[in-house]
Design a protein around this motif. Structure first.
Motif, mmCIF file in Angstrom:
data_model
loop_
_atom_site.group_PDB
_atom_site.id
_atom_site.type_symbol
_atom_site.label_atom_id
_atom_site.label_comp_id
_atom_site.label_asym_id
_atom_site.label_seq_id
_atom_site.Cartn_x
_atom_site.Cartn_y
_atom_site.Cartn_z
ATOM 1 N N GLN A 347 -16.981 5.191 -26.943
ATOM 2 C CA GLN A 347 -17.550 5.507 -28.256
ATOM 3 C C GLN A 347 -18.949 4.917 -28.292
ATOM 4 N N LEU A 348 -19.950 5.777 -28.382
ATOM 5 C CA LEU A 348 -21.339 5.311 -28.372
ATOM 6 C C LEU A 348 -21.793 4.957 -29.783
ATOM 7 N N ALA A 349 -22.570 3.909 -29.878
ATOM 8 C CA ALA A 349 -23.156 3.533 -31.154
ATOM 9 C C ALA A 349 -24.214 4.553 -31.556
ATOM 10 N N GLN A 350 -24.408 4.726 -32.851
ATOM 11 C CA GLN A 350 -25.410 5.670 -33.344
ATOM 12 C C GLN A 350 -26.822 5.126 -33.150
ATOM 13 N N ASP A 351 -26.969 3.800 -33.331
ATOM 14 C CA ASP A 351 -28.277 3.161 -33.205
ATOM 15 C C ASP A 351 -28.036 1.664 -33.043
ATOM 16 N N ASP A 352 -29.088 0.868 -33.055
ATOM 17 C CA ASP A 352 -28.944 -0.574 -32.850
ATOM 18 C C ASP A 352 -28.143 -1.243 -33.964
ATOM 19 N N VAL A 353 -28.337 -0.768 -35.192
ATOM 20 C CA VAL A 353 -27.589 -1.334 -36.317
ATOM 21 C C VAL A 353 -26.099 -1.064 -36.152
ATOM 22 N N ASP A 354 -25.774 0.166 -35.766
ATOM 23 C CA ASP A 354 -24.373 0.525 -35.553
ATOM 24 C C ASP A 354 -23.777 -0.264 -34.394
ATOM 25 N N ALA A 355 -24.559 -0.461 -33.333
ATOM 26 C CA ALA A 355 -24.087 -1.228 -32.181
ATOM 27 C C ALA A 355 -23.754 -2.661 -32.585
ATOM 28 N N ALA A 356 -24.612 -3.271 -33.387
ATOM 29 C CA ALA A 356 -24.348 -4.635 -33.847
ATOM 30 C C ALA A 356 -23.112 -4.686 -34.723
ATOM 31 N N ALA A 357 -22.940 -3.678 -35.579
ATOM 32 C CA ALA A 357 -21.774 -3.643 -36.458
ATOM 33 C C ALA A 357 -20.488 -3.513 -35.650
ATOM 34 N N LEU A 358 -20.496 -2.690 -34.608
ATOM 35 C CA LEU A 358 -19.316 -2.539 -33.764
ATOM 36 C C LEU A 358 -18.991 -3.841 -33.031
ATOM 37 N N VAL A 373 -13.529 -3.156 -26.004
ATOM 38 C CA VAL A 373 -14.533 -4.151 -25.660
ATOM 39 C C VAL A 373 -15.918 -3.541 -25.861
ATOM 40 N N ALA A 374 -16.843 -4.329 -26.399
ATOM 41 C CA ALA A 374 -18.224 -3.865 -26.573
ATOM 42 C C ALA A 374 -18.920 -3.816 -25.212
ATOM 43 N N VAL A 375 -19.705 -2.767 -24.988
ATOM 44 C CA VAL A 375 -20.430 -2.614 -23.719
ATOM 45 C C VAL A 375 -21.876 -2.234 -23.995
ATOM 46 N N ASP A 376 -22.775 -2.674 -23.100
ATOM 47 C CA ASP A 376 -24.176 -2.302 -23.243
ATOM 48 C C ASP A 376 -24.426 -0.942 -22.594
ATOM 49 N N ARG A 377 -25.683 -0.493 -22.627
ATOM 50 C CA ARG A 377 -26.023 0.848 -22.136
ATOM 51 C C ARG A 377 -25.695 1.003 -20.654
ATOM 52 N N ASP A 378 -26.046 0.018 -19.850
ATOM 53 C CA ASP A 378 -25.837 0.142 -18.405
ATOM 54 C C ASP A 378 -24.348 0.198 -18.068
#
Length: 662
Positions: A347-358, A373-378
């Motif tokens: 599940q990809l975040a919509q933007d940086d704000v969404d990524a932080a919220a997840l 588990v949260a994952v970064d782009r790479d």
């Protein structure tokens, strides 16, 4: 998901007895856990005699610990030729062991007990991920059910919907774990106790006796185990009413036969769960095959929900996701063909704000990495096999499944279950049949066609036909709406490296032969079934935002689409449970302003399972188990407040309360 669980620690005393550093107490007597389970809990509750020849017998335990009480009880049930048909063991545990630690301890303790060791292996293999809430595990072809309520007993016990026949009171000693022996705990137990329900406990402390008495339990001393001189046994025999609403009622049907209307995800799940309990089934479907409408997509993704706050939808998705994985694997293990893959989903975040919220939501929930588990782009790009621009959440056991294959597998499993019980004539499927009316009389429910001819009769009817449920059930207080969904299938567009489904605002799912499926549109209150170029364009725009550079050119002559109508209500939760008598909704003497769902009069033997919206894959399996448990008079697989959030009468209740306040 109400917060992280703190797992139990693996520790042993010098004599080898499992020990809890947190409570500074042992998990069982140094004289032996198996002997203690037999003497204190099995014999103390007059088992196996009390369960013999019964259809359902339910035991509630405070403190699962190592699971020895469950394993010994299961073994005793297996060895009893007069055993109950279905044994339910419901246990609360605040600090469960991890799978590996549980395996280590049980292997050590049961090394010389071959049968128990075999049962322990099954338990460890089925052991759930440690997420808060209720987990339902099935053994012995579903005849033995372990319902684990993971969380604080003070919070979990009042939420259990159980009619208990026996109690195993087995927390750490009152001196070490005072909270588990409080008056509030015994009050919660009393609310679920059948009159005459037995209990047994290793302790005989005065405060425990006092709390039992206040809660309506009669107690007496019995010979203790090992060096312990006394223990307590007794029954629930209240001198006065101690609860407002009774536990879930026992099944009292003249015969176990149900009509199920609708052969999509909802109806097939209900039919399979009832057939597993020996119910004869007549399945009626207006189309010529199962999964022909909204459930007919070639594939669909499944995953739980991660949100900033815990809601009924996130709780249901978590429970439904974990239950579905176990249920689908059981179908596959039984030899039924399923087209699915549970090898992960992004599940990809919509933007940086969404990524932080997840990330924050995952951290607050304390979920195990096996769940999400949260994952970064790479890292996300490595999992997906394609280059992505954002990270998000990785669900290791998310994935995709073909809904038609699931429906067919469930129907095959239902036929097999009834045939194994010598009930093969009791399974009937009628396709191409439209039910025009459901009418009730002393014989039960009659499904009638347009000419008024009787199609089927049974004491129970389940309406699982999505939008048509409102018409068939005469439901004035079910605000059902349609959400048109059109998906897009592109030929030879899926990158060979796309390994897993990728979702966000839309999704990308690789099908066979290099095809790529994406979508789906969400057109509220649109019932058009025509395929539209505009909807394809919207789907493709979301796809390219999700995975830039994908499908740069489109051969429109080869693009395929499929349109289905999702059935939703305003709170986006499904409608699962008994249907209310809307003509005479209130039970005698109930006040509308203070009414609760149990006050509402229900239509005898009429149930609903519909409005699954976009989450039928995740919700239908647990919905089927909940409905079958309600119909058969068994413990529910969801917390009571969560089941209330799905109750089809919830909108009627709101209307009644609002009317009383005007």
């Amino acid at each position: 998901m109400t917060g992280p669980l703190v797992a139990a620690q693996l520790a042993l005393r010098e004599d080898g007895t499992p020990y809890s550093p947190l409570f500074d107490d042992v998990y069982h007597s140094a004289m032996g856990g198996i002997g203690q389970a037999l003497h204190v809990f099995v014999t103390g509750n007059r088992l196996p005699a009390n369960w013999q020849h019964k259809a359902v017998f339910s035991i509630v335990e405070t403190g699962f610990g190592l699971g020895l009480n469950f394993l010994v009880t299961w073994s005793q049930w297996r060895g009893d030729p007069s055993r109950c048909d279905r044994l339910h063991f419901v246990s609360v545990e605040k600090h469960p062991f991890s799978r590996d630690n549980l395996d280590t301890l049980l292997t050590r303790l049961l090394d010389s007990h071959a049968e128990l060791a075999g049962l322990a292996h099954e338990l460890v293999s089925a052991w759930p991920m440690l997420t808060p809430g209720i987990h339902r595990l099935a053994f012995d072809n579903g005849r033995v059910t372990l319902t684990l309520a993971l969380g604080d007993a003070a919070q979990m016990l009042p939420k259990l919907a159980v009619r208990a026949d026996a109690f195993y009171l087995d927390g750490f000693s009152p001196a070490k774990n005072d909270a588990l022996w409080s008056p509030a705990i015994f009050k919660a137990l009393a609310r679920m106790a059948e009159v005459g329900a037995t209990f047994a406990t290793y302790t005989s402390a005065g405060k425990v006796k006092a709390a039992l008495t206040v809660a309506g339990f009669v107690h007496r001393k019995a010979r203790g185990y090992g060096t312990k001189r006394d223990m307590l046994v007794g029954e629930f025999a209240p001198a006065y009413r101690v609860r407002r609403h009774e536990p879930p009622p026992r099944a009292a049907w003249t015969h176990r036969h149900a009509i199920v209307v609708g052969a999509g995800l909802a109806g097939c799940a209900v039919a399979e769960r009832l057939a597993a309990r020996g119910w004869a089934i007549t399945l009626l479907e207006q189309r010529e095959a199962p999964a022909s409408e909204a459930s007919g997509n070639p594939a669909g993704v499944f995953h739980p929900m991660i949100a900033r706050t815990v809601t009924p939808a996130t709780r249901l998705s978590s429970a439904g996701f974990l239950y579905a994985l176990r249920a689908w694997q059981a179908l596959a293990d039984a030899g039924h063909t399923l087209h699915w893959h549970a090898g992960g989903l992004l599940q990809l975040a919509q933007d940086d704000v969404d990524a932080a919220a997840l990330r924050n939501a995952l951290a607050a929930a304390g979920l195990p990495t096996g769940f999400a588990v949260a994952v970064d782009r790479d890292t996300a790009s490595v999992y997906a096999g394609v280059t992505l621009e954002r990270g998000g959440v990785w669900f290791p056991y998310g994935g995709w499944i073909a809904p038609p294959s699931l429906c067919r597998a469930q129907l095959a499993a239902a036929r097999t279950a009834l045939a194994a019980n010598g009930q093969s004539p009791a399974w009937r499927t009628l396709f191409g049949v439209r039910v025009e009316q459901l009418v009730h009389d002393v014989e039960g429910w009659h499904a009638l066609d347009a000419a008024g001819r009787r199609i089927a009769t049974a004491p129970v009817a389940v309406i699982a036909n999505a939008h048509d449920a409102v018409r068939l059930g005469h439901l004035a207080h079910a605000p059902v709406r349609s959400a048109r969904g059109q998906l897009t299938i592109l030929p030879h567009a899926a990158p060979t490296s796309l390994r897993v489904p990728v979702i966000g605002d839309g999704y990308a799912l690789a099908l066979d032969k290099g095809r790529l499926m994406t979508g789906a549109s969400y057109d509220m209150d649109d019932t058009g079934l025509d395929e539209r170029r505009a909807s394809h364009d919207e789907n493709l725009a979301r796809l390219r935002a999700l995975i830039p550079g994908i499908a740069p050119s489109i051969d429109w002559a080869r693009v395929q689409g499929r349109v289905g109508l999702r059935c939703v209500v305003s709170d986006r939760l499904p409608m699962v449970g008994p249907l209310a008598d809307e003509a005479n909704p209130m039970a005698a003497g109930a006040s509308q302003s203070g009414a609760r769902l149990p006050d509402l009069q229900r239509r005898p033997g009429l149930y609903g399972a519909f409005a699954y919206g976009s989450r039928g894959l995740v919700w239908s399996a647990i919905g089927g188990e909940l409905l079958a448990s309600q119909i058969n008079g068994e413990p529910w697989p969801l917390e009571r407040d969560l089941a209330d959030a799905l109750d089809p009468a919830r909108y009627l209740l709101r209307t009644l309360r609002a009317s009383a306040q005007r």
